[in-house]
Write an enzyme that holds these catalytic residues in place. Sequence first.
Site: not given
Ligand code: AMP
Length: 174
Positions: A58, A95
């Site tokens: 995205r 996550e």
């Molecule tokens: P993080 O590495 O945990 O900061 O996750 C960020 C990446 O995972 C980004 O590329 C987001 O598109 C996706 N992502 C993680 N958690 C979510 C969420 N709750 N909603 C949408 N996208 C998420």
Amino acid sequence: MDISAAQLIRNIPDFPKPGILFKDITPLLADPKIFKQCCQAISDLATDADYIAGIEARGFIFAAAVATMSNKGFIPIRKSGKLPGETISTSYDLEYGQATLEIHANLIPAGKKVLIVDDVLATGGTAVAATDLIIAASLIPTSLVFLLEIPALGGRSRIKQAHSGLQIQTILAE
Ligand code: AMP
């Protein structure tokens, strides 16, 4: 930024796994005025940068639009095994799971400044990995820009621990 922009993010419970509240940006992308305003807001933060890097998938949507608007090149930071040629890769925790990101080696001249774009800042692991890759490719990260942040997941402090001088900006308020 138009106040209605944040209202165009849908919260989808238990996607893609139970316990995750997924921030769905597709209603925002479908609104031409708001989508363009978001890209313009990111572009306004990119004046110092030579290139705009987007994180698959995205992040690509915004980074590619911003690159064309601001007359800069686009750099893809991709999931494992997607980039042809010589790459640099790094693995990290998400996550929801584990992931590997890659960037091309020796494609962009060393020392160029890069603004990194993604849609959502959650735990910060993706952003730290992307920043690590930009540095490993001998480029200079100028800032990280997200459409939105989930503050409860602590991504901002995780990034600051790993890359203390890096600017972190979000376009939409919670
Ligand atoms: P993080 O590495 O945990 O900061 O996750 C960020 C990446 O995972 C980004 O590329 C987001 O598109 C996706 N992502 C993680 N958690 C979510 C969420 N709750 N909603 C949408 N996208 C998420």
